[in-house]
Design a protein around this motif. Structure first.
Motif, mmCIF file in Angstrom:
data_model
loop_
_atom_site.group_PDB
_atom_site.id
_atom_site.type_symbol
_atom_site.label_atom_id
_atom_site.label_comp_id
_atom_site.label_asym_id
_atom_site.label_seq_id
_atom_site.Cartn_x
_atom_site.Cartn_y
_atom_site.Cartn_z
ATOM 1 N N VAL A 10 -0.633 16.205 -3.787
ATOM 2 C CA VAL A 10 -0.375 14.947 -3.154
ATOM 3 C C VAL A 10 0.548 14.462 -3.694
ATOM 4 N N ALA A 11 1.532 13.625 -3.164
ATOM 5 C CA ALA A 11 3.028 13.116 -3.787
ATOM 6 C C ALA A 11 3.135 11.879 -3.106
ATOM 7 N N GLU A 12 3.286 10.739 -3.759
ATOM 8 C CA GLU A 12 3.802 9.650 -3.209
ATOM 9 C C GLU A 12 5.084 9.488 -2.397
ATOM 10 N N LEU A 13 5.168 9.050 -1.393
ATOM 11 C CA LEU A 13 6.398 8.927 -0.731
ATOM 12 C C LEU A 13 7.130 7.957 -0.988
ATOM 13 N N VAL A 14 8.646 8.187 -1.417
ATOM 14 C CA VAL A 14 9.486 7.197 -1.760
ATOM 15 C C VAL A 14 10.781 6.768 -1.034
ATOM 16 N N MET A 62 0.854 -1.242 0.111
ATOM 17 C CA MET A 62 -0.010 -0.107 -0.011
ATOM 18 C C MET A 62 0.903 1.375 0.084
ATOM 19 N N ALA A 63 0.477 2.186 -0.783
ATOM 20 C CA ALA A 63 1.488 3.410 -0.923
ATOM 21 C C ALA A 63 1.191 4.305 0.064
ATOM 22 N N THR A 64 2.116 5.251 0.402
ATOM 23 C CA THR A 64 2.210 6.152 1.400
ATOM 24 C C THR A 64 2.398 7.576 0.792
ATOM 25 N N TRP A 65 1.380 8.320 1.113
ATOM 26 C CA TRP A 65 1.038 9.644 -0.058
ATOM 27 C C TRP A 65 1.481 10.906 1.100
ATOM 28 N N GLY A 66 1.988 11.869 0.850
ATOM 29 C CA GLY A 66 2.299 12.819 1.476
ATOM 30 C C GLY A 66 1.199 14.135 1.337
ATOM 31 N N LEU A 67 0.635 14.591 2.107
ATOM 32 C CA LEU A 67 -0.088 15.892 1.726
ATOM 33 C C LEU A 67 0.607 17.264 2.157
ATOM 34 N N ILE A 68 1.101 17.797 1.046
ATOM 35 C CA ILE A 68 1.963 18.857 1.103
ATOM 36 C C ILE A 68 1.502 20.283 0.603
ATOM 37 N N VAL A 69 1.563 21.237 1.597
ATOM 38 C CA VAL A 69 1.300 22.545 1.087
ATOM 39 C C VAL A 69 2.267 23.290 1.158
ATOM 40 N N GLU A 70 2.441 24.268 -0.196
ATOM 41 C CA GLU A 70 3.518 25.271 -0.484
ATOM 42 C C GLU A 70 2.660 26.545 -0.492
ATOM 43 N N MET A 71 3.321 27.355 0.756
ATOM 44 C CA MET A 71 2.651 28.518 0.761
ATOM 45 C C MET A 71 3.482 29.706 0.667
ATOM 46 N N THR A 72 3.006 30.968 0.368
ATOM 47 C CA THR A 72 3.507 32.205 0.033
ATOM 48 C C THR A 72 3.761 32.544 1.566
ATOM 49 N N GLU A 74 -6.440 8.392 -4.850
ATOM 50 C CA GLU A 74 -7.916 8.798 -4.690
ATOM 51 C C GLU A 74 -8.357 9.271 -3.191
ATOM 52 N N GLU A 75 -7.949 8.261 -2.299
ATOM 53 C CA GLU A 75 -8.075 8.450 -0.951
ATOM 54 C C GLU A 75 -7.508 9.815 -0.269
ATOM 55 N N ALA A 76 -6.141 9.717 -0.769
ATOM 56 C CA ALA A 76 -5.127 10.856 -0.271
ATOM 57 C C ALA A 76 -5.619 12.280 -0.839
ATOM 58 N N LEU A 77 -5.986 12.297 -2.230
ATOM 59 C CA LEU A 77 -6.616 13.310 -2.738
ATOM 60 C C LEU A 77 -8.161 13.983 -1.703
ATOM 61 N N ALA A 78 -8.977 12.864 -1.597
ATOM 62 C CA ALA A 78 -10.054 13.188 -0.825
ATOM 63 C C ALA A 78 -9.502 13.719 0.606
ATOM 64 N N GLU A 79 -8.923 13.353 1.140
ATOM 65 C CA GLU A 79 -8.168 13.865 2.618
ATOM 66 C C GLU A 79 -7.551 15.168 2.440
ATOM 67 N N LEU A 80 -6.832 15.363 1.257
ATOM 68 C CA LEU A 80 -6.318 16.685 1.234
ATOM 69 C C LEU A 80 -7.635 17.578 0.661
ATOM 70 N N VAL A 99 4.655 19.396 5.134
ATOM 71 C CA VAL A 99 3.963 18.349 5.139
ATOM 72 C C VAL A 99 2.993 18.212 5.887
ATOM 73 N N LEU A 100 1.710 18.318 5.576
ATOM 74 C CA LEU A 100 0.348 18.434 6.386
ATOM 75 C C LEU A 100 0.244 17.141 7.014
ATOM 76 N N ALA A 101 0.317 15.935 6.283
ATOM 77 C CA ALA A 101 0.033 14.697 6.969
ATOM 78 C C ALA A 101 0.464 13.518 5.818
ATOM 79 N N HIS A 102 0.479 12.302 6.526
ATOM 80 C CA HIS A 102 0.443 11.205 5.412
ATOM 81 C C HIS A 102 -0.652 10.242 5.424
ATOM 82 N N VAL A 103 -0.819 9.925 4.219
ATOM 83 C CA VAL A 103 -2.042 9.033 4.222
ATOM 84 C C VAL A 103 -1.569 7.721 3.488
#
Length: 148
Positions: free
Chosen positions: A83-87, A1-11, A33-39, A24-28
């Motif tokens: 959403v980016a996959e943690l490698v 199962m993949a681990t996804w990082g929820l990332i925010v880049e802010m000004t 699709e589940e990671a995008l829903a959480e984001l 990084v806001l969280a890991h999912v």
């Protein structure tokens, strides 16, 4: 199962010191699709640091996440949610050890058969009081003076 990082880049900052910072806001764990829903849920809870007096806020869906543009009195500020996959993670916690299976009574080997009474060997030491299951009442190490 993949681990996804929820990332925010802010000004952050203002004027000539305005720049982008990522966190990084969280890991999912699960599907993209589940990671995008959480984001998407993070967008509703997110309050950017700038502008201090927002006039207008717009959220856009992109291929990898969302773009939030907030107009202030003088400038616009943006936050990109991705959403980016943690490698690889250099500070990842060690994997949890797999639990060892506990043998059930059905799996346990039968106790060794006692030798017939007529061929029993006499004990070489003094008689030891034992419980019905054969465990000594007093441990052999109790009272020894050669132990620390």
């Amino acid at each position: 199962m993949a681990t996804w990082g929820l990332i925010v880049e802010m000004t952050v900052g203002t004027g000539e010191r305005k720049h982008i910072e990522a966190s990084v806001l969280a890991h999912v764990e699960g599907s993209r699709e589940e990671a995008l829903a959480e984001l998407g849920e993070w967008i509703g809870r997110y309050t950017p640091e700038h502008p201090r007096s927002p006039k207008r806020s717009r959220a856009f869906r992109t291929a990898d996440g969302f773009l939030l543009v907030v107009d202030g009195a003088w400038q616009s500020f943006s936050s990109r949610f991705t959403v980016a996959e943690l490698v690889k993670d250099s500070a990842a916690p060690p994997p949890e050890p797999r639990p060892t299976p506990v043998p059930t009574p059905e799996d346990a080997a039968p106790p060794p058969a006692a030798p017939p009474e007529d061929t029993a060997v006499a004990p070489s030491g003094p008689a030891v009081d034992r419980y019905a299951d054969g465990v000594p009442v007093k441990p052999a190490w109790l009272g020894r003076t050669d132990l620390p």
